[in-house]
Design an enzyme around this catalytic site. Structure first.
Site, PDB file in Angstrom:
ATOM      1  N   PHE A  11       0.976  -1.138  -0.145  1.00 53.44           N
ATOM      2  CA  PHE A  11      -0.019   0.060   0.201  1.00 53.44           C
ATOM      3  C   PHE A  11       0.753   1.300   0.124  1.00 53.44           C
ATOM      4  CE2 PHE A  11      -3.679   2.770   1.449  1.00 53.44           C
ATOM      5  CZ  PHE A  11      -4.502   2.278   0.581  1.00 53.44           C
ATOM      6  N   THR A  13       2.936   3.972  -2.931  1.00 52.13           N
ATOM      7  CA  THR A  13       2.509   4.943  -4.216  1.00 52.13           C
ATOM      8  C   THR A  13       1.587   4.085  -4.816  1.00 52.13           C
ATOM      9  OG1 THR A  13       4.478   6.114  -3.844  1.00 52.13           O
ATOM     10  CG2 THR A  13       3.130   6.516  -5.775  1.00 52.13           C
ATOM     11  N   VAL A  14       1.790   2.939  -5.346  1.00 58.35           N
ATOM     12  CA  VAL A  14       1.068   2.317  -6.300  1.00 58.35           C
ATOM     13  C   VAL A  14      -0.183   1.686  -5.687  1.00 58.35           C
ATOM     14  CG1 VAL A  14       1.161   0.431  -8.010  1.00 58.35           C
ATOM     15  CG2 VAL A  14       3.298   1.534  -7.788  1.00 58.35           C
ATOM     16  N   LYS A 104       8.597  -4.516 -11.284  1.00 63.31           N
ATOM     17  CA  LYS A 104       9.609  -5.080 -12.546  1.00 63.31           C
ATOM     18  C   LYS A 104      10.450  -5.834 -11.990  1.00 63.31           C
ATOM     19  CE  LYS A 104       9.776  -0.703 -10.571  1.00 63.31           C
ATOM     20  NZ  LYS A 104       9.728   0.630 -10.584  1.00 63.31           N
ATOM     21  N   ILE A 135       2.059   4.020 -19.792  1.00 61.64           N
ATOM     22  CA  ILE A 135       1.887   3.625 -21.132  1.00 61.64           C
ATOM     23  C   ILE A 135       1.647   2.365 -21.570  1.00 61.64           C
ATOM     24  CG2 ILE A 135       3.249   3.845 -23.264  1.00 61.64           C
ATOM     25  CD1 ILE A 135       5.168   5.721 -21.908  1.00 61.64           C
ATOM     26  N   GLU A 189      12.468   5.354  -6.720  1.00 60.25           N
ATOM     27  CA  GLU A 189      12.144   4.212  -5.965  1.00 60.25           C
ATOM     28  C   GLU A 189      12.798   4.340  -4.643  1.00 60.25           C
ATOM     29  OE1 GLU A 189      11.391   0.974  -7.586  1.00 60.25           O
ATOM     30  OE2 GLU A 189      10.804   2.554  -8.703  1.00 60.25           O
ATOM     31  N   LYS A 204      12.884  -3.125 -16.568  1.00 61.69           N
ATOM     32  CA  LYS A 204      12.152  -3.066 -17.570  1.00 61.69           C
ATOM     33  C   LYS A 204      12.196  -3.482 -19.075  1.00 61.69           C
ATOM     34  CE  LYS A 204      10.151   0.789 -14.665  1.00 61.69           C
ATOM     35  NZ  LYS A 204      10.363   2.260 -14.656  1.00 61.69           N
ATOM     36  N   GLY A 301       4.477   7.296 -11.021  1.00 60.17           N
ATOM     37  CA  GLY A 301       3.656   8.279 -10.167  1.00 60.17           C
ATOM     38  C   GLY A 301       2.366   7.010  -9.924  1.00 60.17           C
TER      39      GLY A 301
HETATM   40  N1  HSE Z   1      11.010   4.907 -10.000  1.00 62.62           N
HETATM   41  C1  HSE Z   1      10.307   4.648 -11.130  1.00 62.62           C
HETATM   42  C2  HSE Z   1      10.679   5.595 -12.481  1.00 62.62           C
HETATM   43  C3  HSE Z   1       8.869   4.229 -11.020  1.00 62.62           C
HETATM   44  O1  HSE Z   1      11.072   6.566 -11.801  1.00 62.62           O
HETATM   45  O2  HSE Z   1      10.451   5.350 -13.488  1.00 62.62           O
HETATM   46  C4  HSE Z   1       8.128   3.516 -12.117  1.00 62.62           C
HETATM   47  O3  HSE Z   1       8.508   2.408 -12.267  1.00 62.62           O
END
Ligand code: HSE
Length: 334
Positions: A11, A13-14, A104, A135, A189, A204, A301
């Site tokens: 729980f 940010t995301v 990720k 995206i 992060e 990613k 975000g």
């Molecule tokens: N810390 C990552 C970024 C968050 O700034 O892209 C999203 O994956």
């Protein structure tokens, strides 16, 4: 009418963005999936810290509350790091729940295994939020680029480092100040080393590689250089030749072998990545039929990431409904 019950793991940010979006978009969600959607359980490390959660939601530290609850249909996972996220997701899949992840690092490491596990248990796994925030690059590649073969990718995959580079170039902000701003905005992060040294973009890129080529290169062969050595004067010198320094993650297929790297490079004004500023991400792909395509948008975000997870949720549920209909048809016309 059945209520779709969902659980959220983590729980921060995301996770909180997913929770708020489900509450706010209840009407829209119900129109799309055809059922009310309710968060019934949230699994977090420190339940007492989160006072904003509605009273009727079961807040717990115990994953068994999700695994053993047959009413929970879908699990949103927004934990940081590989464990316990990987173990929890494997347990949820084995318990017959659809899962959606934004993790990720975990997915770059265990994605293939979890996809196989999900297929074996006839559930879906959504992972669009793992790569490039809001995206819809994963779903675009999965669903809309079937006959096209992608042979190269150039991408900005980390919002924090793109934000820092933009602030340094536009405002002459120092590296530590720009990083602090990105952290305050909730983009970075927990350990920003992952952002500024390119580890986050690396995970990613590996997820994209596996999706596009069905395999990853050996991790030690991927060159990874961060942005910590970039100085404001380097931006000024590139600007004189109408170039911008961007942190670019790249994959190329050369003689059937995958070459991948992440490094800061000078991008000319004519390139689609030149105009990608602030926390935005972009993925520029080259394919053999349509040619070049670029998708751009918010890469980090709370709400952009929640958006990607809820789009996965809608897709999974639509798919689920259509397979239920197909089964009914098969039964009706044996
Ligand atoms: N810390 C990552 C970024 C968050 O700034 O892209 C999203 O994956």
């Amino acid at each position: 009418m059945k209520t779709l019950s969902v659980a959220i793991l983590g729980f921060g940010t995301v996770g909180s963005g997913v929770y708020e979006t489900i509450q706010k978009q209840q009407h829209r969600l119900q129109q799309i999936v055809g059922n009310p959607v309710q968060v019934t359980t949230i699994v977090i490390e420190h339940p007492k810290k989160h006072v904003k959660i509605a009273q009727n939601i079961h807040v717990t530290t115990d994953i068994n509350a999700v695994i053993t609850d047959p009413n929970i249909d879908v699990v949103f996972e927004a934990i940081v790091g590989k464990e316990p996220a990987h173990t929890y997701l494997a347990q949820c899949i084995k318990a017959g729940k659809h899962v959606i992840t934004a993790n990720k690092e975990m997915f770059a490491t265990h994605g293939m295994e979890l996809k196989d596990l999900a297929a074996a248990h006839h559930v879906n796994i959504g992972f669009d939020a793992t790569t490039a925030g809001g995206i819809p690059i994963i779903q675009t590649i999965q669903k809309l680029l079937n006959i096209n073969r992608i042979h190269s990718v150039q991408a900005i995959l980390n919002g924090t480092s793109n934000y820092i580079l933009t602030e340094m170039r536009e405002l002459g902000t120092s590296f530590p100040n720009a990083l602090r701003q990105a952290q305050n905005a909730g983009y970075a992060e927990a350990d920003p080393t992952n952002d500024i040294e390119g580890y986050d973009a690396f995970y990613k890129l590996m997820i994209l590689c596996e999706l596009i080529f069905n395999k990853q290169p050996a991790w030690k062969t991927v060159k990874r250089t961060g942005i910590t050595d970039i100085k404001p004067e380097m931006h000024r010198s590139q600007a004189r030749t109408k170039q911008r320094i961007k942190h670019v993650a790249e994959i190329k297929l050369v003689n059937n072998s995958i070459h991948a790297k992440i490094e800061p490079i000078a991008i000319p004004e004519s390139h689609p990545l030149y105009a990608i500023e602030g926390v935005n991400n972009a993925i520029h792909i080259e394919t053999d039929i349509v040619g070049p395509l670029t998708l751009a948008g918010p890469g980090a975000g709370s709400f952009p990431t929640a958006s990607a997870m809820l789009e996965d949720f809608c897709q999974i549920w639509k798919q689920q409904k259509s397979s239920m209909k197909t089964n009914e048809t098969v039964l009706a016309f044996p």
